[in-house]
Design an enzyme around this catalytic site. Sequence first.
Site, PDB file in Angstrom:
ATOM      1  N   ARG A  45      10.483  -7.573  12.006  1.00 51.35           N
ATOM      2  CA  ARG A  45       9.140  -7.114  12.358  1.00 51.35           C
ATOM      3  C   ARG A  45       8.138  -7.438  11.249  1.00 51.35           C
ATOM      4  NH1 ARG A  45       8.254  -3.276  15.960  1.00 51.35           N
ATOM      5  NH2 ARG A  45       9.966  -4.343  16.992  1.00 51.35           N
ATOM      6  N   LYS A  61       2.766  -1.013   8.927  1.00 50.92           N
ATOM      7  CA  LYS A  61       3.988  -0.480   8.310  1.00 50.92           C
ATOM      8  C   LYS A  61       5.206  -0.921   9.118  1.00 50.92           C
ATOM      9  CE  LYS A  61       7.164   3.139   8.234  1.00 50.92           C
ATOM     10  NZ  LYS A  61       7.762   4.107   9.154  1.00 50.92           N
ATOM     11  N   SER A  62       6.216  -1.400   8.412  1.00 48.33           N
ATOM     12  CA  SER A  62       7.488  -1.691   9.056  1.00 48.33           C
ATOM     13  C   SER A  62       8.574  -1.733   7.999  1.00 48.33           C
ATOM     14  CB  SER A  62       7.457  -3.023   9.805  1.00 48.33           C
ATOM     15  OG  SER A  62       8.722  -3.264  10.414  1.00 48.33           O
ATOM     16  N   HIS A  97      -7.613   9.714  -1.484  1.00 48.79           N
ATOM     17  CA  HIS A  97      -6.949   9.673  -0.183  1.00 48.79           C
ATOM     18  C   HIS A  97      -7.768  10.300   0.945  1.00 48.79           C
ATOM     19  CE1 HIS A  97      -2.542   9.281   1.358  1.00 48.79           C
ATOM     20  NE2 HIS A  97      -3.385   8.984   2.305  1.00 48.79           N
ATOM     21  N   ASP A 112       0.840  -1.200   0.000  1.00 49.27           N
ATOM     22  CA  ASP A 112       0.000   0.000   0.000  1.00 49.27           C
ATOM     23  C   ASP A 112       0.873   1.247   0.000  1.00 49.27           C
ATOM     24  OD1 ASP A 112      -2.975   1.116   0.882  1.00 49.27           O
ATOM     25  OD2 ASP A 112      -1.348   2.295   1.763  1.00 49.27           O
ATOM     26  N   ILE A 119      -2.910  -3.102   7.081  1.00 47.88           N
ATOM     27  CA  ILE A 119      -1.641  -2.818   6.389  1.00 47.88           C
ATOM     28  C   ILE A 119      -0.605  -2.238   7.355  1.00 47.88           C
ATOM     29  CG2 ILE A 119      -2.478  -2.605   4.017  1.00 47.88           C
ATOM     30  CD1 ILE A 119      -2.800   0.431   4.566  1.00 47.88           C
ATOM     31  N   LEU A 127      -1.932  -0.483  14.250  1.00 50.66           N
ATOM     32  CA  LEU A 127      -1.367  -0.699  15.587  1.00 50.66           C
ATOM     33  C   LEU A 127      -1.440   0.568  16.430  1.00 50.66           C
ATOM     34  CD1 LEU A 127       1.748  -2.810  14.526  1.00 50.66           C
ATOM     35  CD2 LEU A 127      -0.523  -3.618  15.208  1.00 50.66           C
ATOM     36  N   LYS A 149      -2.873   6.051  -4.102  1.00 53.16           N
ATOM     37  CA  LYS A 149      -3.946   6.972  -3.736  1.00 53.16           C
ATOM     38  C   LYS A 149      -3.772   8.338  -4.397  1.00 53.16           C
ATOM     39  CE  LYS A 149      -3.675   4.827   0.836  1.00 53.16           C
ATOM     40  NZ  LYS A 149      -2.260   4.420   0.770  1.00 53.16           N
ATOM     41  N   TYR A 207       3.116   9.843  -0.440  1.00 48.84           N
ATOM     42  CA  TYR A 207       4.229   9.240   0.286  1.00 48.84           C
ATOM     43  C   TYR A 207       5.567   9.503  -0.407  1.00 48.84           C
ATOM     44  CZ  TYR A 207       0.499   6.467   2.512  1.00 48.84           C
ATOM     45  OH  TYR A 207      -0.629   6.058   3.153  1.00 48.84           O
TER      46      TYR A 207
END
Length: 275
Positions: A236, A230-231, A108, A45, A228, A190, A75, A50
Site C-alpha cells: 500500500r 498513513k499505511s 498540534h 510525519d 501524508i 483518504l 508536533k 503518537y
Amino acid sequence: MSVPTLTLNDGTKIPQLGLGVWQMQDDEAPGIILSALNAGYRHIDTAAAYGNEAGVGRGIAESDVPREEVFVTSKLWNDRQGYDAALRAFDETMGKLGFDYLDLYLIHWPMPAQDRYVDSWKALIRLREEGRIRAIGVSNFLPDHLERLLDETGKAPAINQIELHPYFQQAKQREVHAKLGIATECWSPLGQGEALSDPILTEIASRYGKSAAQVILRWQVQLGLVTIPKSANHDRMRENISIFDFELTEAEMAQIKGLDSADGRIGPDPATADF
C-alpha cells in the site's frame, strides 16, 4: 520518479507526499520506516502524541538514507502548550528522535480554551531562530487563530496541517492560507477510507489503471497541497507513492470538487476541541 517538493514561505522545501505514522506502535515503527524509505519516501510525519517518535528515529538511523535527505515532522501536544513547557517538550521530542535538528515542528491543536497557543508559537519562533528547527507551523488552526499569531508575533506559520479529503475539502480555509502565504497539508487525506468506494473516484481510477486512493492523492498534489497518507502495509505504501505517472484532467478535478460536503468532517472541530 522522485516526489516533487513544495517551497514553504521560509524557503524550506517539503516533499508533497509523505508517510503518516498515527496509530503505529513504537516497536513496529522502525521496520515500517525502513520499508517506507526503501519505497522512496523522504517525508515522515509523527507527533509526541503518537508515542512513536523513538521508533521513527530508530528507523531513520538504521536506514542507508542520510538524515539530511529525510524530512521529518513532529508536533507539540496540547498538555505541553505555553512558552517554557513547549521548549521542554521539544527537547523531549528531540531526545526520542535522536536528532540534532528537526525539519518541521507543529503546534498540534490550537486549544483556544487554554489560550496558550500564542506563547507556544513564540517558543517555536525561538527554536527556529536558534537553528534547531528548519520550519515551524501549526495543525488544525482556524483563520482567526492564524490571524492572531500574525498580529501578535508578525510571523506566519510555514504550513497548517488540517483535515482534508474529498468529502471535506476546506476551500475557504485554503483561500485564507493562500492569502497569508501558508501551505496546506492534509491529514486523513483518504477520509479514513470512506471515499475509497465512491463511484466517481473509482470510475476515474479505472481510466488510468489506478486505485481510488491514488486518484485522491493525485488530486491533492495537483491542488498544490502536501499529503501524508498513513499505511503500515508495504504494498500500500508503494501504491500511495506511485501517483506521479499520470495527471487528472480539469474535468476530473471538477468532478472531485463536487464531492465536497459541509458536514464531511471526521475529526474534532478545532473551535471547540479540548482534550
